[in-house]
Design a protein around this motif. Sequence first.
Motif, short mmCIF file in Angstrom:
data_model
loop_
_atom_site.label_atom_id
_atom_site.label_comp_id
_atom_site.label_asym_id
_atom_site.label_seq_id
_atom_site.Cartn_x
_atom_site.Cartn_y
_atom_site.Cartn_z
N GLU A 112 -18.47 17.24 -54.21
CA GLU A 112 -16.99 16.89 -54.26
C GLU A 112 -16.32 16.86 -53.06
N ALA A 113 -15.60 15.50 -52.52
CA ALA A 113 -14.80 15.31 -51.67
C ALA A 113 -13.48 15.47 -51.53
N TRP A 114 -12.83 15.62 -50.34
CA TRP A 114 -11.44 15.47 -50.42
C TRP A 114 -10.61 16.32 -51.46
N CYS A 115 -10.96 17.45 -51.81
CA CYS A 115 -10.64 18.29 -52.67
C CYS A 115 -9.01 18.41 -52.70
N GLU A 116 -8.44 18.47 -51.40
CA GLU A 116 -6.90 18.46 -51.42
C GLU A 116 -6.18 17.60 -51.90
N HIS A 117 -6.74 16.50 -52.24
CA HIS A 117 -6.05 15.35 -53.02
C HIS A 117 -6.46 15.14 -54.52
N LYS A 118 -7.24 16.22 -55.06
CA LYS A 118 -7.62 16.31 -56.19
C LYS A 118 -6.43 16.73 -57.06
N VAL A 129 -21.57 21.53 -54.47
CA VAL A 129 -20.91 21.54 -52.90
C VAL A 129 -19.50 20.82 -53.02
N SER A 130 -18.71 21.77 -52.38
CA SER A 130 -17.33 21.24 -52.22
C SER A 130 -17.17 21.01 -51.02
N MET A 131 -16.58 19.75 -50.74
CA MET A 131 -16.27 19.46 -48.96
C MET A 131 -14.89 19.45 -49.06
#
Length: 134
Positions: A112-118, A129-131
């Motif tokens: 997962e990427a850009w989790c701050e915009h999830k 993995v969480s990026m």
Amino acid sequence: MSQTGRCLCGSVSFELLGDVIATAVCHCDHCQRQSGGAFSVNLVVHESQLAVTGDLAVYEERGERGDDVYVLRKFCGSCGSPIVSALAKTEGIVAVKAGVLDDKSAVSPTVEAWCEHKQPWVDLGEMAVSMDRE
Ligand SMILES: [Zn+2]
Ligand SMILES: [Zn+2]
């Protein structure tokens, strides 16, 4: 292993050969806008594994300050389906959009990427993995 896919109108189709390097969910704002959904699901592969039939239109995505092109978002020019994105920084590696596969049942996201915009209403379970940010 070979997978096939096509855009909504069928003018663009593709074949994807071999195993994917990773399957990445991207929550970034740009993927939300391009997909019209809450995130994109990307099959990360070598460009040589992908054979596209038909013409792709290209949107050159730049940084927020108008920097160099960093993503080439390729889509069907007649129906608009996103097909594949190429990161300028990692030449030879592309991200095929999982939603345009003919059979999406075997897609299994691992990163997962850009989790701050999830979005708060999205729950995809645990990923390997969480990026946070690139
Ligand atoms: Zn199309
Ligand atoms: Zn994204």
